[in-house]
Design a protein around this motif. Structure first.
Motif, mmCIF file in Angstrom:
data_model
loop_
_atom_site.group_PDB
_atom_site.id
_atom_site.type_symbol
_atom_site.label_atom_id
_atom_site.label_comp_id
_atom_site.label_asym_id
_atom_site.label_seq_id
_atom_site.Cartn_x
_atom_site.Cartn_y
_atom_site.Cartn_z
ATOM 1 N N LEU A 94 0.826 -1.220 0.000
ATOM 2 C CA LEU A 94 0.000 0.000 0.000
ATOM 3 C C LEU A 94 0.856 1.264 0.000
ATOM 4 O O LEU A 94 0.590 2.227 -0.739
ATOM 5 N N SER A 95 1.891 1.255 0.834
ATOM 6 C CA SER A 95 2.745 2.454 0.890
ATOM 7 C C SER A 95 3.483 2.677 -0.416
ATOM 8 O O SER A 95 3.580 3.806 -0.929
ATOM 9 N N VAL A 96 3.981 1.579 -1.006
ATOM 10 C CA VAL A 96 4.708 1.703 -2.273
ATOM 11 C C VAL A 96 3.767 2.148 -3.390
ATOM 12 O O VAL A 96 4.111 2.997 -4.239
ATOM 13 N N ALA A 97 2.548 1.572 -3.413
ATOM 14 C CA ALA A 97 1.593 1.968 -4.465
ATOM 15 C C ALA A 97 1.201 3.435 -4.356
ATOM 16 O O ALA A 97 1.121 4.157 -5.365
ATOM 17 N N LEU A 98 0.974 3.871 -3.123
ATOM 18 C CA LEU A 98 0.614 5.284 -2.939
ATOM 19 C C LEU A 98 1.753 6.213 -3.336
ATOM 20 O O LEU A 98 1.540 7.241 -4.019
ATOM 21 N N ARG A 99 2.951 5.857 -2.942
ATOM 22 C CA ARG A 99 4.089 6.705 -3.298
ATOM 23 C C ARG A 99 4.321 6.739 -4.809
ATOM 24 O O ARG A 99 4.546 7.808 -5.410
ATOM 25 N N VAL A 100 4.267 5.571 -5.432
ATOM 26 C CA VAL A 100 4.478 5.525 -6.883
ATOM 27 C C VAL A 100 3.379 6.273 -7.619
ATOM 28 O O VAL A 100 3.635 7.015 -8.595
ATOM 29 N N ALA A 101 2.122 6.052 -7.163
ATOM 30 C CA ALA A 101 1.018 6.756 -7.841
ATOM 31 C C ALA A 101 1.142 8.266 -7.701
ATOM 32 O O ALA A 101 0.940 9.033 -8.665
ATOM 33 N N LEU A 102 1.478 8.732 -6.504
ATOM 34 C CA LEU A 102 1.613 10.169 -6.292
ATOM 35 C C LEU A 102 2.765 10.755 -7.096
ATOM 36 O O LEU A 102 2.651 11.826 -7.721
ATOM 37 N N SER A 103 3.895 10.032 -7.086
ATOM 38 C CA SER A 103 5.062 10.549 -7.823
ATOM 39 C C SER A 103 4.817 10.565 -9.325
ATOM 40 O O SER A 103 5.134 11.543 -10.024
ATOM 41 N N VAL A 104 4.212 9.487 -9.851
ATOM 42 C CA VAL A 104 3.934 9.433 -11.288
ATOM 43 C C VAL A 104 2.897 10.478 -11.683
ATOM 44 O O VAL A 104 3.016 11.165 -12.721
ATOM 45 N N ALA A 105 1.849 10.572 -10.841
ATOM 46 C CA ALA A 105 0.811 11.563 -11.158
ATOM 47 C C ALA A 105 1.356 12.983 -11.132
ATOM 48 O O ALA A 105 1.059 13.813 -12.011
ATOM 49 N N LEU A 106 2.176 13.260 -10.149
ATOM 50 C CA LEU A 106 2.743 14.608 -10.064
ATOM 51 C C LEU A 106 3.692 14.905 -11.219
ATOM 52 O O LEU A 106 3.655 16.000 -11.821
ATOM 53 N N SER A 107 4.519 13.930 -11.541
ATOM 54 C CA SER A 107 5.472 14.155 -12.635
ATOM 55 C C SER A 107 4.760 14.307 -13.980
ATOM 56 O O SER A 107 5.064 15.222 -14.780
ATOM 57 N N VAL A 108 3.788 13.448 -14.245
ATOM 58 C CA VAL A 108 3.052 13.529 -15.509
ATOM 59 C C VAL A 108 2.235 14.814 -15.585
ATOM 60 O O VAL A 108 2.156 15.496 -16.637
ATOM 61 N N ALA A 109 1.604 15.160 -14.479
ATOM 62 C CA ALA A 109 0.801 16.389 -14.471
ATOM 63 C C ALA A 109 1.654 17.631 -14.708
ATOM 64 O O ALA A 109 1.270 18.548 -15.455
ATOM 65 N N LEU A 110 2.805 17.651 -14.063
ATOM 66 C CA LEU A 110 3.682 18.800 -14.255
ATOM 67 C C LEU A 110 4.205 18.889 -15.685
ATOM 68 O O LEU A 110 4.239 19.981 -16.299
ATOM 69 N N ASN A 111 4.583 17.759 -16.240
ATOM 70 C CA ASN A 111 5.088 17.771 -17.619
ATOM 71 C C ASN A 111 4.004 18.202 -18.618
ATOM 72 O O ASN A 111 4.225 19.050 -19.506
ATOM 73 N N VAL A 112 2.828 17.603 -18.491
ATOM 74 C CA VAL A 112 1.733 17.951 -19.420
ATOM 75 C C VAL A 112 1.299 19.402 -19.248
ATOM 76 O O VAL A 112 0.998 20.127 -20.218
ATOM 77 N N ALA A 113 1.220 19.800 -17.990
ATOM 78 C CA ALA A 113 0.789 21.191 -17.737
ATOM 79 C C ALA A 113 1.769 22.199 -18.334
ATOM 80 O O ALA A 113 1.374 23.202 -18.944
ATOM 81 N N LEU A 114 3.054 21.894 -18.188
ATOM 82 C CA LEU A 114 4.053 22.813 -18.737
ATOM 83 C C LEU A 114 4.018 22.825 -20.272
ATOM 84 O O LEU A 114 4.101 23.903 -20.904
ATOM 85 N N ARG A 115 3.883 21.650 -20.902
ATOM 86 C CA ARG A 115 3.854 21.618 -22.371
ATOM 87 C C ARG A 115 2.591 22.300 -22.942
ATOM 88 O O ARG A 115 2.650 23.082 -23.898
ATOM 89 N N VAL A 116 1.434 21.997 -22.360
ATOM 90 C CA VAL A 116 0.188 22.591 -22.861
ATOM 91 C C VAL A 116 0.147 24.103 -22.561
ATOM 92 O O VAL A 116 -0.351 24.921 -23.368
ATOM 93 N N ALA A 117 0.660 24.523 -21.426
ATOM 94 C CA ALA A 117 0.665 25.943 -21.065
ATOM 95 C C ALA A 117 1.543 26.766 -21.998
ATOM 96 O O ALA A 117 1.230 27.923 -22.321
ATOM 97 N N LEU A 118 2.669 26.165 -22.433
ATOM 98 C CA LEU A 118 3.517 26.871 -23.373
ATOM 99 C C LEU A 118 2.892 26.968 -24.772
ATOM 100 O O LEU A 118 3.124 27.963 -25.490
ATOM 101 N N ALA A 119 2.138 25.965 -25.237
ATOM 102 C CA ALA A 119 1.573 25.969 -26.581
ATOM 103 C C ALA A 119 0.305 26.796 -26.698
ATOM 104 O O ALA A 119 0.014 27.407 -27.711
ATOM 105 N N VAL A 120 -0.502 26.752 -25.664
ATOM 106 C CA VAL A 120 -1.823 27.410 -25.698
ATOM 107 C C VAL A 120 -1.806 28.568 -24.689
ATOM 108 O O VAL A 120 -0.862 28.712 -23.910
ATOM 109 N N ALA A 121 -2.869 29.247 -24.660
ATOM 110 C CA ALA A 121 -2.971 30.371 -23.733
ATOM 111 C C ALA A 121 -3.009 29.871 -22.308
ATOM 112 O O ALA A 121 -3.177 28.684 -22.027
#
Length: 257
Positions: A94-121
């Motif tokens: 449970l601890s490993v799944a939560l940590r991995v999910a949080l880290s992956v979600a945060l990393s993916v969200a940050l990457n997508v947010a930065l790429r989409v924010a730069l291309a669009v308004a």
């Protein structure tokens, strides 16, 4: 002359009677010795058999108690170890799944947010970034969670299956071993008890029979010796009855004069 032949026939009759009584005494002594030997042998055999059976039963009972205690201790230790391992595995998973999910979600969200924010308004970028980030985060989290859950479930299932198989194998092996050990121990104990009892009974019977036979032979020898001495030296003044005459040993009869 007639009076002299009659006293000579009396010792021979007495000697034959002594021989007959000696043979009867021998038979009686042999019968008594055999009866005593058989009774003593039976008593000794029963006592030896009981002692051997008690010793063998105590040793077998101790070995069975030790094996049962070991099997119970092993089963309890396996149950405790499996429960502790399952609890620790669940917590770690449970601890490993939560940590991995949080880290992956945060990393993916940050990457997508930065790429989409730069291309669009900024506004559209923020909305699209949030939507895409949420979707990607959920999908990635679900995939990662499913993969981790599947791997953990497979590991746990394999461990549980191995533990159950080991328990079943140990229980079956212990039951078979106990049954075989009991049967072998009983057969060996009976064979050993019978052999020891027969040997001891034979030795005791032979010793007792030899002792009684030697005593009876010595008694018969003394009996024969006493009768031989009595036959060789007849008592004086014994009245004998002849053909129409009565004589007394040691005196001259009137008929003879």
């Amino acid at each position: 002359m007639k009076s002299e032949s009659i006293p000579n026939s009396a010792p021979s009759s007495r000697a034959s009677e002594a021989k007959r009584s000696g043979s009867v005494a021998l038979r009686v002594a042999l019968n008594v010795a055999l009866n005593v030997a058989l009774s003593v042998a039976l008593r000794v055999a029963l006592r030896v058999a009981l002692n051997v059976a008690l010793n063998v039963a105590l040793s077998v009972a101790l070995s069975v108690a030790l094996s049962v205690a070991l099997s119970v201790a092993l089963s309890v230790a396996l149950n405790v170890a499996l429960r502790v391992a399952l609890a620790v595995a669940l917590r770690v998973a449970l601890s490993v799944a939560l940590r991995v999910a949080l880290s992956v979600a945060l990393s993916v969200a940050l990457n997508v947010a930065l790429r989409v924010a730069l291309a669009v308004a900024l506004n559209v970028a923020l909305r699209v970034a949030l939507a895409v980030a949420l979707r990607v985060a959920l999908s990635v989290a679900l995939r990662v969670a499913l993969s981790v859950a599947l791997s953990v479930a497979l590991n746990v299932a394999l461990r549980v299956a191995l533990a159950v198989a080991l328990r079943v194998a140990l229980s079956v092996a212990l039951r078979v071993a106990l049954s075989v050990a009991l049967s072998v121990a009983l057969s060996v104990a009976l064979n050993v008890a019978l052999r020891v009892a027969l040997r001891v009974a034979l030795r005791v019977a032979l010793s007792v029979a030899l002792a009684h036979a030697s005593r009876s032979l010595s008694a018969c020898a003394l009996f024969f010796r006493v009768h031989q001495i009595a036959a060789a030296k007849p008592p004086a003044n014994a009245i004998t009855i002849g053909l129409g005459t009565i004589t007394t040993r040691g005196h001259l009869s009137p008929a003879a004069s």
